[in-house]
Each structure stands twice: as structure tokens, then as C-alpha cells.
Design an enzyme around this catalytic site. Sequence first.
Site, short mmCIF file in Angstrom:
data_model
loop_
_atom_site.label_atom_id
_atom_site.label_comp_id
_atom_site.label_asym_id
_atom_site.label_seq_id
_atom_site.Cartn_x
_atom_site.Cartn_y
_atom_site.Cartn_z
N SER A 302 0.86 -1.20 0.00
CA SER A 302 0.00 0.00 0.00
C SER A 302 0.88 1.23 0.00
CB SER A 302 -0.86 0.00 1.27
OG SER A 302 -1.51 1.23 1.43
N TYR A 315 -2.26 -0.62 10.49
CA TYR A 315 -2.22 -0.96 9.07
C TYR A 315 -0.89 -0.51 8.46
CZ TYR A 315 -3.76 -0.99 4.13
OH TYR A 315 -3.88 -1.21 2.78
N1 LIG Z 1 -8.65 -0.73 -1.22
C1 LIG Z 1 -7.65 0.10 -1.22
O1 LIG Z 1 -7.83 1.33 -1.35
C2 LIG Z 1 -6.23 -0.38 -1.07
C3 LIG Z 1 -5.18 0.51 -1.28
C4 LIG Z 1 -3.86 0.06 -1.17
C5 LIG Z 1 -3.62 -1.26 -0.86
N2 LIG Z 1 -4.65 -2.12 -0.65
C6 LIG Z 1 -4.32 -3.52 -0.33
O2 LIG Z 1 -4.90 -4.34 -1.30
C7 LIG Z 1 -5.23 -5.60 -0.71
C8 LIG Z 1 -6.69 -5.92 -1.00
O3 LIG Z 1 -7.47 -4.90 -0.42
P1 LIG Z 1 -9.00 -4.63 -0.83
O4 LIG Z 1 -9.30 -3.25 -0.48
O5 LIG Z 1 -9.23 -5.11 -2.18
O6 LIG Z 1 -9.72 -5.55 0.26
P2 LIG Z 1 -11.21 -6.13 0.31
O7 LIG Z 1 -11.62 -6.00 1.74
O8 LIG Z 1 -12.09 -5.54 -0.73
O9 LIG Z 1 -10.96 -7.68 -0.03
C9 LIG Z 1 -10.11 -8.46 0.76
C10 LIG Z 1 -10.32 -9.94 0.44
O10 LIG Z 1 -9.45 -10.68 1.30
C11 LIG Z 1 -10.18 -11.71 1.94
N3 LIG Z 1 -9.58 -12.00 3.26
C12 LIG Z 1 -9.63 -11.23 4.38
N4 LIG Z 1 -8.99 -11.84 5.39
C13 LIG Z 1 -8.50 -13.01 4.89
C14 LIG Z 1 -7.75 -14.07 5.45
N5 LIG Z 1 -7.39 -14.09 6.75
N6 LIG Z 1 -7.41 -15.12 4.66
C15 LIG Z 1 -7.82 -15.14 3.36
N7 LIG Z 1 -8.54 -14.17 2.78
C16 LIG Z 1 -8.88 -13.11 3.54
C17 LIG Z 1 -11.60 -11.19 2.05
O11 LIG Z 1 -12.54 -12.25 2.19
C18 LIG Z 1 -11.74 -10.43 0.74
O12 LIG Z 1 -12.20 -11.26 -0.30
C19 LIG Z 1 -4.91 -5.48 0.76
O13 LIG Z 1 -3.65 -6.05 1.04
C20 LIG Z 1 -4.88 -3.99 0.99
O14 LIG Z 1 -4.08 -3.63 2.08
C21 LIG Z 1 -5.96 -1.72 -0.76
#
Ligand SMILES: NC(=O)c1ccc[n+]([C@@H]2O[C@H](COP(=O)([O-])OP(=O)(O)OC[C@H]3O[C@@H](n4cnc5c(N)ncnc54)[C@H](O)[C@@H]3O)[C@@H](O)[C@H]2O)c1
Length: 427
Positions: A302, A315
Site C-alpha cells: 500500500s 495498518y
Molecule cells: N482498497 C484500497 O484502497 C487499497 C489501497 C492500497 C492497498 N490495498 C491492499 O490491497 C489488498 C486488497 O485490499 P482490498 O481493499 O481489495 O480488500 P477487500 O476488503 O475488498 O478484499 C479483501 C479480500 O481478502 C479476503 N480476506 C480477508 N482476510 C483473509 C484471510 N485471513 N485469509 C484469506 N482471505 C482473507 C476477504 O474475504 C476479501 O475477499 C490489501 O492487502 C490492501 O491492504 C488496498
Amino acid sequence: MSSPLLSVLAPLVRGICINALNAPCVAAADTGSIPKGALVVDLSPAFDQKPENETGNGFDAVTAAKIINEAYAAREFENAPSGADAAQAQLVKKVPSCIALSRGIENLGLFWIDRDIDAVSKRKAGRDDSFIEETLSGNESLFKSGLSALCRNDVVKNRVALVSGGAQGFGEQIVLGLASSGALVFIADLNIKGAEELAKKINAELGRTAAIAAPLDVTKEDSASALFDTIAKTTGGLDLCISNAGVLQAGSVMEQELASFKFTTEVNYVGFFIMAKFASRLMSLQHLTSPAWKTDIIQINSKSGLEGSNKNGAYAGAKFGGIGLAESFALELIAHNIKVNAVCPGNFLDGPLWSDPEKGLFVQYLAAGKVPGARSVADVRAFYEGKVPMRRGCTGADVMRTIYYIVEQDYETGQAVPVTGGQNMLH
Ligand SMILES: NC(=O)c1ccc[n+]([C@@H]2O[C@H](COP(=O)([O-])OP(=O)(O)OC[C@H]3O[C@@H](n4cnc5c(N)ncnc54)[C@H](O)[C@@H]3O)[C@@H](O)[C@H]2O)c1
């Protein structure tokens, strides 16, 4: 047939075929009688060894890899054309489509091989042991070394990939990107129902097996171990592990509950360690018989892994730690030709984490008054877009372009690549 042993043998078989084809393939474990055209390899000398990497029963994977390599080379020699045909025939390489491993008269496992999982299933069903024929490029010209931009198109074609947390959000976007570019993707998620629905939709639309759903909790070693066993037996190995599953629980350092801090750390930080641990074990076995083939572990990190995040320390701390892990694992794992890198996206404002109408961050931040003067979700969104020099959120396509770059880039490891529209710049 001992199940844990099969998970060690499968990557050795897949590796030898990758090495022969110089391309990814699937090696699927099977039972039953050995077909006539199979390459049969007796691994007896690999048992009763006591080297440092023994995997039980005194079995030594390094010795087994050497035996498989030698048996494979002898088969190639046996099939080599001679005389006038030789120069022409060198352009077509014949790879066995069935390899049987034994310990004396005990059958240890049978593996069907082909370029993708549907072709392997067909071979298995028809017990078709004809050679896989690979036409080698005769182009040894000035342009041979991957200088053409066209190589990007096929960068993940037929690769076996795994995306943790692939059922929704960035994970879903990555799954869609990889599947539509010709990879076979394991969608591993806590939400198995969501993963299954997504796999079904993808396979129906593409008309091939491009996605397979599997349950996973990235915080549990047992769960990860079972997943990687399934991958080894289904495809023989793995080329690309995307450690994407993550959670965000924000909170002031003065107020956040310890349980919430620990939960955020477990999924984002410990979860990456667990994924890298099991992925590298499988990839390093495959490497024993395909030493020139590079594989990738990529953490979806991130922008909060590159600079602090106000009232979001759990985080940001876990994401900063993820970059430390990626750099350290990269130093160790390059000995097995595994590259380890991180992608650091900006806010995915169209994804469910932000846009979910009930529990998304836009509604949460509006309710908490986090954005001064904001009266609607649109105001909150405009505030966050305004922080980005490119004036928009990050998308799945932005992340995919970075993943293709990392996989294609042969000469880089241990990097954290920002994808933030200019919001984070290197110092
Ligand atoms: N959304 C954003 O703005 C953003 C920005 C930068 C980085 N990220 C990173 O991208 C990645 C995905 O984020 P997102 O926003 O798409 O998340 P999200 O919450 O939309 O989806 C996360 C997925 O991970 C699964 N999950 C959660 N805990 C789990 C576990 N213990 N084991 C297996 N699966 C699990 C959930 O069921 C879900 O399908 C993360 O690592 C997040 O830190 C997100």
C-alpha cells in the site's frame, strides 16, 4: 501413494517439463497403471538419504531431482534424430506427456503433462501419452533477447498463479487480469463462496478452466499448507504467488484496542510471511529441475507502506513491515530464482473497501466527520481524489500493469513499486 511425498514429487516433474519447454505447463497427479509411452523413473537411490533437506522417510529431493534430470536427458538422447534429419528435427522438441515415478516396484505417482489444465484433463481421460511437441524458435538473430515490446502480451500465459483474498476488491481485479491474460489462477479466500462464484463466472466467460477456487485463511499455517498441497497435486507447481489478502482497522494510538491492532497485524504482516513460506517451499522444489526458470512472489502492499497514515498505525506498520519482509525474502530466495517484490497502490476508490454503501470508508469517514466540511459521500471522495496529483483513485488495471512489469522484469527483486498517481514519490 503417500500424499505428502506426492506434493514434493509433483514440482520436480513440473520443473523438468518447464525446463524442456522453456514455458509454463501443468503436471497433474494421477493413479492407475502406467501407460506405455510414459517416462518411468526409479527414485530408489533418493530414499534412505540423510541430507539436510530430507522430507521424511530419508527422502532427499535434491537426489531425486538429479535422477529425474538424468533419466529425462537419456530419453531425449534416445529420441534424438541422426543424419540429415537432425538439423531440421532440432527445431521440434518432443516432451513426454506422462512421467511415472517409482521406488523399485512401488508406484509413487503418475503425472500427466501438458500446457494447460484442460489439455491435461483430456490426456488423463483418454490416457493419451503421445509427446508434447514444441517448435523451437530458429530465430537466433540480432533481435532474439526479448527486446521486442510484444513479449509483454504473453508474460503470464499458461503460468500457474495464486491470489490470496482473490474473491473481491483488488484481489478480484488481479484474478480477472491474470485469467484474461491466459494464466490459470487459484482464487484463495476466506470467503470460499465468493471465490467459487467468481471462478464459475470466469470459466464460463472464457470457455476454459482459467480459475479454481480454494479455501484459505492466511493467518493459519494449516490452511496455507493444505492449499499448497492442493496446488502441487493439481498443477505440479506455481509460478506466481500474489499475497493480496489484507484488512484495515483504523484507530488512534491512544484508543485502538490491542485485539484490533493484533488482528490487522496478523492478516497483513504475518499473513504475508505464511504465504511466502509455503509458496517458496513449492517454488524451490520446482527450481531443482528447472534452474533457469524464474518465479515471483508479489505482496500487494500500500502507499501506507511507504509513509505513515494518521490514526491508522496498525495498518501502516504492518505494511511497512511487509516491505522489510519482501526485501529480506528477496535476498534469500534469489538462490532459488524466486523474485520477491511489493506493489504499493494508492486508494482503490471504486473498490468495496471504500465504496460499499453500508460499511465502506466513504460512509464511515462521513459519519465520523473525518473530512472537515464534508456533507456527502461525494465530498469525501473529492477530498481523497484531491490528494492525488493525477486526481483519481487507483484501479485494478493500474495494479495489473505493475504485476506484468514485475513478472516480465528479469533483473529486479526486493523492490516496492508505488502505483499512486504521483501521491508517493521516491525519496
Ligand atoms: N482498497 C484500497 O484502497 C487499497 C489501497 C492500497 C492497498 N490495498 C491492499 O490491497 C489488498 C486488497 O485490499 P482490498 O481493499 O481489495 O480488500 P477487500 O476488503 O475488498 O478484499 C479483501 C479480500 O481478502 C479476503 N480476506 C480477508 N482476510 C483473509 C484471510 N485471513 N485469509 C484469506 N482471505 C482473507 C476477504 O474475504 C476479501 O475477499 C490489501 O492487502 C490492501 O491492504 C488496498
